[in-house]
Design a protein around this motif. Structure first.
Motif, PDB file in Angstrom:
ATOM      1  N   VAL A 211      13.283  22.543  -0.347  1.00  0.00           N
ATOM      2  CA  VAL A 211      14.779  21.949  -1.050  1.00  0.00           C
ATOM      3  C   VAL A 211      14.240  20.943  -1.737  1.00  0.00           C
ATOM      4  O   VAL A 211      14.505  20.744  -3.010  1.00  0.00           O
TER       5      VAL A 211
ATOM      6  N   LEU B 123      14.090  19.861  -6.302  1.00  0.00           N
ATOM      7  CA  LEU B 123      15.291  19.137  -7.245  1.00  0.00           C
ATOM      8  C   LEU B 123      14.475  18.430  -8.333  1.00  0.00           C
ATOM      9  O   LEU B 123      13.571  17.590  -8.158  1.00  0.00           O
TER      10      LEU B 123
ATOM     11  N   ALA C  81      18.707  11.876   6.122  1.00  0.00           N
ATOM     12  CA  ALA C  81      19.800  12.642   6.765  1.00  0.00           C
ATOM     13  C   ALA C  81      19.305  13.568   7.863  1.00  0.00           C
ATOM     14  O   ALA C  81      20.309  14.046   8.708  1.00  0.00           O
TER      15      ALA C  81
ATOM     16  N   ILE D  23      21.488  15.173  11.273  1.00  0.00           N
ATOM     17  CA  ILE D  23      21.993  16.552  11.405  1.00  0.00           C
ATOM     18  C   ILE D  23      21.564  17.009  12.626  1.00  0.00           C
ATOM     19  O   ILE D  23      22.292  17.752  13.377  1.00  0.00           O
TER      20      ILE D  23
ATOM     21  N   GLY E  37      24.576   9.166   5.889  1.00  0.00           N
ATOM     22  CA  GLY E  37      24.636  10.476   5.471  1.00  0.00           C
ATOM     23  C   GLY E  37      25.894  10.536   4.352  1.00  0.00           C
ATOM     24  O   GLY E  37      25.476  10.981   3.118  1.00  0.00           O
TER      25      GLY E  37
ATOM     26  N   PRO F 104      28.565  18.236   9.463  1.00  0.00           N
ATOM     27  CA  PRO F 104      27.377  17.890   8.862  1.00  0.00           C
ATOM     28  C   PRO F 104      26.644  18.976   8.063  1.00  0.00           C
ATOM     29  O   PRO F 104      26.207  18.733   6.668  1.00  0.00           O
ATOM     30  N   PHE F 105      26.510  20.036   8.449  1.00  0.00           N
ATOM     31  CA  PHE F 105      25.655  21.182   7.923  1.00  0.00           C
ATOM     32  C   PHE F 105      26.413  21.564   6.655  1.00  0.00           C
ATOM     33  O   PHE F 105      25.761  21.471   5.505  1.00  0.00           O
TER      34      PHE F 105
ATOM     35  N   PHE G 250      26.187  18.780   4.014  1.00  0.00           N
ATOM     36  CA  PHE G 250      24.812  18.795   3.087  1.00  0.00           C
ATOM     37  C   PHE G 250      24.499  19.740   2.505  1.00  0.00           C
ATOM     38  O   PHE G 250      23.766  19.787   1.538  1.00  0.00           O
TER      39      PHE G 250
ATOM     40  N   ILE H 121      23.350  19.634  -1.412  1.00  0.00           N
ATOM     41  CA  ILE H 121      22.042  20.257  -1.979  1.00  0.00           C
ATOM     42  C   ILE H 121      22.587  21.336  -3.343  1.00  0.00           C
ATOM     43  O   ILE H 121      21.852  21.315  -4.140  1.00  0.00           O
TER      44      ILE H 121
END
Lengths: 659, 289
Positions: free
Chosen positions: A107, A111, A125, A129, B223, B264-265, B268, B272
């Motif tokens: 990922v 970018l 992050a 998570i 985050g 959170p998933f 994010f 992305i």
């Protein structure tokens, strides 16, 4: 030190440590030292894992805790809840670490914009998570933590402490061995080039995406294995103990303190920081631990970005020579515990190395592997960047009557079929709503020097970027030597025989001039080992007359010399076509003559050239053909004399009122 | 209806995110410093509000009279140090991470790791809410939104309309050229750093109004706040305001409709996707290349 020798020394050290630990009671080594050594080894694993990506390639990760956590929870779930054997669950920990790393990398590295920063924040992050996921999901943890059974092991190992020490030692040896091997391999050189300048590395043929993926997967696997062993050692796993920011803080401090560009840096850093932490805990000052570490981090990034190891390895014997006597002396005096003695001896050795280093600076010893800089040439040149190079006095004869003592031949180029070499067919490139190139078609045959001219913003550099694969065309196709390159990654385009220079030179700052060129040989079309690449590099440096600066660092070069270095690096890839993007910009007349002579020599060796240039006078003599772009449209293509008289061209350059 | 209620109150929390993100975004965009220590400043701001309200019994908003100047000086001093030591981008991440660690540990030493909150007696904003039909909007969050709009709107106007703002944008684009046109980047940088500090003071005060405070919060903000900075476009103040509201509403709706653990998933994943599709942020004007 060769990789093979390094690996044998590493294996030897590991063996000695294993034997020492096994017979610790008979040797009078206190058990708590074994516990401390196990901690040191855990951090050696983590810091080394971090360094393989973040140190070598320069992509800072704040997510080391994710690997630790994934490894630890593999063991917690498989062994703690489902009674799977430890060997399996530990290996699964490594595998899942690698998998997580691969996903993160796939990922983050895709970018385009802001690669490094986004990577850092994304990795910041990931542990959060995962921690949230683990806390909520009752099949994994549910927030209560998991306890682990004591592993079974054969009696000859000793007690549990011996077992866990041996396991940590095994993985730490694996980690350090991997880091050592990577550093000496093509992968390591490539990562280093990525660190210095990723675009230039890719354009030279380094498969940057693949290399970064390899590095991050290795890092994840080692981190996961280490995390799994942490779970075994602690006998319990809790989300807040593994997914904590202390992990990245520790590994970053260790690597920055030890040194990020060498495999031994994180080892030195891990040893020092872990012992320091232990000492602080012993003095009941552990609440100050993170404050001290934070301060150390700030101090080292600012004052000694090379890290300790960069300094220490200049004087390895001095370091050992101070450490051992101080340690023995303190131990014999009987007034200090072993821990105090080790810490003080470390501090003494570091101080000695730093002080002596300050008193007698070893020039270039840290960054130049060859270690012998030419004393005069490099620094003085750098100090006077506008002056012409020492070999050519200012105002020297123009290139026709250059004293040319038989220019060293450029190595022969693989023969490509005669005729069309570069074919650009109907190429359009848009940036947002702006059309930088509009339906441009162009053909270059072998043996030509094509001058590409046009006013600012006419799309010249865009065309160079499309030809070198740095960006894809919006429409149309490009072929090099009959092979379509549209859509290929830049390093693949490089392997079809395209090399380029940048208008603003992009040298690899941490490598000598010789190694800059050697990189292009190593990752060029033929591929070569570092040793033979270094030899070939000197030949290419001779072509551009830069061989006297082979051991200098790029920082010491003036603009002209940097441009020459760009050209040497480009021809070292043995291209069939060379793209020169404003290689004469900012040079004085004498330097321009010099550069033109170099370009002719390169051309004489059989390389076709496309040169972007504003100096029509120079192009008039140099180019066999001139192509003119105006606002993205090709408006003229032909003989220099004809093209430069073309009314449309004159209008584009001088404005409408003159036409 | 629950989704609407969630989206609205989420958007209001978004005001807080936007306040936290604004300072970070500006120093990153204009000064090329990714200042993780900003989270430390917000934390200090929150504790100052707590401490002064508890000690003097004054209105929490009035504590800004003390905390804003203090954090202005702190922010300006930080920027001065970064500039003096030539710390930008990558190194700024490392150095400010070290500084953040120090700040968090020091606040732990002073205020301990326990949760603190302003007593209801001193906090007129704590529990009351405005009712719009069946939808309740907590006052503390309305205050957050109000300050966010005020501060970010004001900052935006300064950047767009004033000479200093233009100088700053010029400086962000090309330092050398800007310097040669007489823009004193040192002083400008310190002012920007100081204003980022003020925004941290406001964000901390607003946080203290509606939440309990603990040093560990600084990590939890990471985050979401970086998501807001990136989605809004780095250095784009209005962008961070909209992104803050959007992120707040979006995660609140996800939490209500599915499960808070997905928050959170989904967030994010959204970031992305946004980075892949619009790498320069959702709210940037299309730039000519």
């Amino acid at each position: 030190m060769s990789v093979r020798k390094g690996l044998s020394i590493l294996a030897g050290v590991a063996l000695v440590l294993a034997v020492l630990a096994h017979f610790n009671t008979s040797l009078g080594i206190a058990p708590y030292l074994l516990v401390l050594a196990t901690s040191v080894l855990f951090w050696v694993i983590q810091a080394t894992s971090w360094n393989i990506l973040s140190g070598y390639a320069g992509y800072f990760s704040f997510g080391q805790a994710a690997y630790v956590g994934v490894g630890a929870y593999s063991v917690a779930v498989l062994t703690g809840r489902h009674d799977v054997g430890y060997p399996v669950s530990i290996l699964v920990g490594g595998l899942l670490g690698a998998l997580l790393a691969a996903v993160t990398g796939a990922v983050a590295f895709r970018l385009g914009a802001l690669r490094g920063e986004i990577f850092a924040l994304l990795t910041l992050a990931v542990p959060f998570i995962l921690a949230a996921f683990v806390r909520i999901n009752r099949d994994i943890d549910g927030g209560l933590g998991t306890t682990l059974p004591l592993p079974d092991f054969p009696g000859w190992v000793g007690d549990f402490q011996h077992l866990i020490f041996l396991l940590m030692l095994l993985v730490a040896t694996l980690a350090v061995g991997t880091a050592l091997w990577v550093q000496g391999s093509r992968l390591g050189r490539g990562l280093n080039a990525i660190h210095d300048n990723e675009d230039a590395a890719e354009a030279l043929g380094v498969p940057t995406f693949r290399y970064k993926m390899l590095a991050i997967v290795l890092s994840g696997a080692l981190g996961g294995l280490g995390g799994a062993l942490l779970a075994v050692r602690n006998g319990a796993v809790q989300p807040e103990l593994v997914f904590t920011l202390t992990v990245p803080l520790f590994v970053i401090v260790m690597s920055v303190l030890g040194g990020r560009r060498h495999w031994a840096g994180p080892v030195v850093g891990a040893a020092f920081v872990t012992v320091l932490q232990d000492e602080l805990a012993a003095q009941e000052l552990d609440q100050w631990g993170n404050i001290i570490l934070g301060a150390v981090l700030v101090l080292f990034v600012v004052a000694a970005p090379d890290g300790l190891f960069g300094r220490l390895r200049v004087r390895p014997w001095l370091t050992v020579g101070v450490f051992v006597p101080v340690l023995v002396g303190l131990l014999l005096s009987g007034q200090y515990t072993e821990l105090d003695a080790i810490l003080y001896a470390m501090v003494a050795a570091i101080v000695a190395a730093l002080v002596v280093d300050r008193l007698r600076p070893a020039p270039g010893a840290v960054s130049s592997p060859a270690g012998h800089l030419e004393p005069s040439a490099a620094p003085t040149e750098g100090a006077r960047p506008t002056e012409p190079p020492a070999t050519r006095p200012a105002g020297a004869a123009p290139l026709a009557d250059l004293p040319q003592p038989a220019p060293p031949p450029v190595p022969p180029v693989a023969q490509s079929p005669p005729g069309e070499l570069v074919s650009v067919a109907g190429v359009t490139r848009d940036f947002g709503g702006v059309r930088a190139l509009d339906d441009v078609s162009l053909s270059v045959s072998s043996g030509e020097i094509v001058g590409l001219v046009g006013p600012n913003g006419s799309g010249k550099t865009t065309l160079v970027n499309l030809l070198s694969g740095a960006m894809p065309p919006t429409r149309g196709t490009i072929a090099i030597g009959g092979r379509t390159t549209t859509g290929l990654a830049p390093h693949r385009v490089a392997h079809t025989g395209v090399a380029r220079t940048y208008q603003i030179p992009k040298p690899f700052a941490s490598m000598t001039v010789r190694d800059n060129v050697a990189m292009a040989v190593m990752f060029g079309r033929t591929g070569a080992s570092l040793a033979s690449a270094r030899e070939a590099a000197v030949r290419h440096l001779a072509t551009v007359r830069l061989e006297h600066l082979a051991d200098a660092l790029p920082d010491a070069l003036n603009l002209h010399q940097r441009q020459l270095l760009e050209m040497a690096r480009a021809i070292a890839a043995e291209p069939v076509v060379l793209l020169l993007d404003e290689a004469l910009a900012g040079l004085n007349p004498a330097e321009i003559d010099d550069a033109v002579a170099v370009i002719r020599r390169i051309h004489a060796a059989g390389i076709s050239i496309i040169i972007v240039e504003h100096l029509l006078r120079v192009l008039n003599q140099l180019a066999t053909r001139i192509v003119v772009l105006d606002r993205g449209v090709l408006i003229a293509d032909g003989e220099p004399a004809t093209v430069l008289r073309d009314p449309a061209v004159v209008r584009a350059y001088l404005g409408r009122q003159r036409a | 209806m629950t989704a609407v209620q969630a989206a609205l109150s989420g958007a209001l929390i978004g005001g807080l995110y936007a306040l936290m993100a604004a300072g970070l975004s500006v120093t990153w965009g204009a000064l090329r410093v990714i200042n993780l220590a900003h989270f430390g400043l917000i934390l200090v701001g929150a504790y100052l509000t707590y401490q002064l309200t508890t000690a003097w019994g004054i209105d929490p908003v009035l504590t800004l009279l003390v905390s804003a100047p203090v954090l202005f000086v702190a922010g300006a001093a930080l920027q001065w140090a970064y500039d003096r030591l030539n710390i930008v981008e990558f190194n700024s991440l490392l150095v400010s991470f070290g500084l953040l660690m120090i700040t968090i540990e020091l606040t732990t030493q002073v205020w301990t790791a326990d949760f603190r909150h302003i007593d209801a007696g001193e906090n007129p904003y704590g529990t009351s809410a405005v009712h719009l039909g069946s939808i309740a909007l907590p006052i503390s969050r309305l205050v957050a939104l109000g300050f966010a709009v005020l501060l970010i709107g004001g900052g935006h106007l300064v950047l767009e309309r004033t000479f200093a703002g233009r100088g700053l944008r010029a400086f962000a684009q090309d330092r050398t050229v800007a310097a040669s046109f007489g823009i004193d980047h040192r002083r400008l940088g310190m002012v920007v750093g100081g204003l980022a500090g003020v925004s941290a003071a406001v964000a901390g005060m607003v946080f203290a109004l509606g939440n309990t405070i603990a040093p560990a919060h600084a990590y939890e903000w990471f985050g979401t706040v970086f998501a807001v900075v990136i989605l809004g476009g780095i250095g784009n103040l209005l962008g961070s305001l909209f992104a803050g509201l959007g992120v707040g509403a979006f995660s609140a709706v996800v939490a209500v409709l599915w499960d808070p653990s997905y928050e959170p998933f989904v967030l994010f994943l959204a970031i992305i996707l946004a980075l892949v599709l619009r790498p320069k942020g959702l709210f940037t004007r299309r730039a000519a290349a």
